[in-house]
Write an enzyme that holds these catalytic residues in place. Structure first.
Site, PDB file in Angstrom:
ATOM      1  N   LYS A  19       0.922  -1.607   0.130  1.00  0.00           N
ATOM      2  CA  LYS A  19      -0.306   0.509  -0.640  1.00  0.00           C
ATOM      3  C   LYS A  19       1.243   1.195  -0.128  1.00  0.00           C
ATOM      4  O   LYS A  19       0.364   2.353  -0.525  1.00  0.00           O
ATOM      5  CB  LYS A  19      -0.884  -0.321   1.424  1.00  0.00           C
ATOM      6  CG  LYS A  19      -1.885   1.314   1.166  1.00  0.00           C
ATOM      7  CD  LYS A  19      -2.650   1.025   0.246  1.00  0.00           C
ATOM      8  CE  LYS A  19      -3.921   2.405   0.508  1.00  0.00           C
ATOM      9  NZ  LYS A  19      -4.516   2.775  -1.075  1.00  0.00           N
ATOM     10  N   ARG A  20       1.903   1.113   0.757  1.00  0.00           N
ATOM     11  CA  ARG A  20       3.067   2.452   0.512  1.00  0.00           C
ATOM     12  C   ARG A  20       3.221   2.526  -0.671  1.00  0.00           C
ATOM     13  O   ARG A  20       3.197   4.188  -1.154  1.00  0.00           O
ATOM     14  CB  ARG A  20       3.712   2.358   1.460  1.00  0.00           C
ATOM     15  CG  ARG A  20       3.961   1.735   2.825  1.00  0.00           C
ATOM     16  CD  ARG A  20       4.743   1.470   3.812  1.00  0.00           C
ATOM     17  NE  ARG A  20       4.916   1.356   5.137  1.00  0.00           N
ATOM     18  CZ  ARG A  20       5.712   0.618   5.961  1.00  0.00           C
ATOM     19  NH1 ARG A  20       7.188   0.623   5.371  1.00  0.00           N
ATOM     20  NH2 ARG A  20       5.672   0.460   7.573  1.00  0.00           N
TER      21      ARG A  20
END
Length: 491
Positions: A256-257
């Protein structure tokens, strides 16, 4: 408490969205339990308050419920081994650690941060792997008591064997053996009295009767430490099932980062929840046959841990799109219209537009709902378009032949009654024209498609597009096409 059943758990930390890898872990744990007639337990591991995100617990609840992964025991419904929120279980961990101290399997460590940092620097300079040097391992009971009486801060560390090997079995990776000398004397209880993740995890799994532990293979290296804890307590070791990561490509993990999609992102883009779950099941697991489209009930019947792969799974958007398209086509016309309508209305604002007809045309040609707005953005207004689109090699159309075709089409469509200007009525009229002119379908239908849409790629052909636009607008656009072609050919 004795359990004569398979018990699995999903133990997420409430740190944000439900990542694809997390949802896969939950799915496999659910399938493992249900395929064996067992229980699926939800435990919230919320002790890392620095990473806690407000509302994340609700995201966990909602995602599992939406995808049908309903838990048998958990924070909201209780059960025989609660509480099911780790922060509410804090009182017992130190007592368990003290049991290990009494057994000689753990010890008090009074080293401060400065000393530990100094040891790390020396080890690094010597090319050694950083690990605790055992400074407090062999303090006498009297030395330990003196420090405790003096109020010296301490942690409790696991006393690892320094010789020999530890072997554990994983259902995916087989038997794995590590040299005990490589194992660090990990901290069990921190200086603030709180348990570390690894220690709390083992105690919680045992006291909750977890029989099968399913998790990412990043925990393989910690498993020998877990096993030594189980053995020190005299507890039964669970069955381990470690899953390889979901990768963005051959070298990058899905994260997700890095802007990779979470479950929430996928749903927001127009992927159906059942399709997402179906696809995630196949990320690292292969069924025995050739079937790829599974309901959750079918997955429960088919699931076998022998099908889990050691190799990392690559997140293939094309495969996800294909599966999502299959699910879309299985919907009833009413279901698809309901799902598609918000996406249609992003670009089709005409209130007289027949959205049910638009949805009917779209359903067979849509893989992801977010593709819909661009497919129907011609409905409100004819865009400016390049006349070269009329020239199609496969259809063998040119500017001249397209002009001729539109001139033939115009009176045919003008002659249709308003009540007959339907998909069926238009189809009959145009194909009668094609038969009369003794030309191939594309010679007529391609120019009509370009004239009424101004687009090279549309959700349907000329017949469907005219039906969507209605008689007045279709004729207006065909007349405009004739004007543009005449002007171009007169140059």
């Amino acid at each position: 408490m004795n359990f004569n059943e398979v018990r699995t758990r999903f133990a997420p930390s409430p740190t944000g969205y439900m990542h694809v890898g997390n949802l896969r872990t939950a799915l496999y744990a659910f399938l493992m339990a249900k395929s064996k007639g067992g229980k699926f337990i939800l435990r919230i591991e919320d002790t890392d308050q620095e990473r806690y995100v407000e509302g994340a617990v609700d995201i966990i609840y909602n995602t599992l419920k939406e995808t049908g992964l309903v838990w048998d025991e958990g924070p909201d419904i209780g059960g025989p081994v609660g509480p099911y929120v780790q922060s509410e279980r804090m009182g017992m961990f130190k007592d368990y650690a003290l049991q290990l101290v009494e057994k000689g399997a753990a010890y008090y460590c009074f080293c401060d941060k400065d000393r530990l940092e100094e040891v790390k620097v020396i080890q690094k300079a010597s090319g050694m792997a950083p690990k605790y040097d055992g400074h407090c391992r062999d303090l006498t009971p009297q030395e330990v008591q003196a420090k405790l009486d003096a109020g010296v801060p301490y942690v409790i560390r696991q006393k690892m064997p320094q010789e020999g090997t530890t072997t554990f079995h994983d259902e995916v990776f087989g038997d794995i053996t590590v040299e005990n000398a490589t194992l660090d004397d990990q901290i069990l209880i921190k200086a603030d009295g709180m348990p570390t993740y690894n220690f709390a995890n083992v105690v919680d799994d045992h006291t909750m009767g977890i029989t099968h532990v399913i998790r990412g293979n990043e925990y393989l290296s910690s498993t020998p430490k877990y096993n030594l804890l189980y053995e020190a307590f005299g507890w039964e070791v669970p069955v381990y099932i470690h899953c390889s990561p979901v990768m963005k490509n051959a070298t990058e993990k899905l994260s997700k980062r890095n802007g990779d999609a979470s479950y929430q992102d996928l749903v927001a883009k127009g992927y159906l929840k059942d399709a997402v779950l179906n696809y995630i099941a196949l990320l690292g697991w292969s069924p025995k046959g050739d079937q790829e489209i599974f309901t959750l009930e079918e997955l429960i019947r088919e699931f076998d841990i022998a099908g889990i792969s050691k190799s990392p799974a690559i997140f293939d958007v094309k495969k996800l799109n294909y599966i999502n398209g299959e699910y879309i086509r299985k919907l009833s016309a009413e279901q698809f219209h309901e799902m598609a309508l918000p996406w249609i209305r992003k670009t089709v604002t005409r209130q007289d537009a027949d959205t049910q007809l638009i949805a009917k045309v779209l359903q067979a040609r849509t893989e992801v709902l977010c593709d819909i707005p661009e497919q129907v953005d011609f409905v409100d207004a004819l865009p400016e378009y390049d006349l070269s689109m009329y020239c199609h090699k496969k259809m063998k159309t040119t500017l001249e032949s397209s002009l001729e075709a539109l001139r033939e089409v115009l009176p045919v469509l003008e002659g249709l009654e308003e009540s007959s200007f339907t998909e069926e009525g238009i189809h009959t009229a145009l194909f009668d024209l094609i038969a009369r002119l003794e030309v191939k379908n594309g010679k007529i239908l391609w120019p009509v498609r370009v004239a009424v849409s101004g687009k090279q790629f549309t959700p349907g052909g000329g017949v469907e597009l005219c039906a969507i636009l209605g008689k007045e607008e279709s004729l207006r656009r065909i007349r405009r096409g004739i004007e543009l072609l005449e002007a171009e050919l007169q140059k």
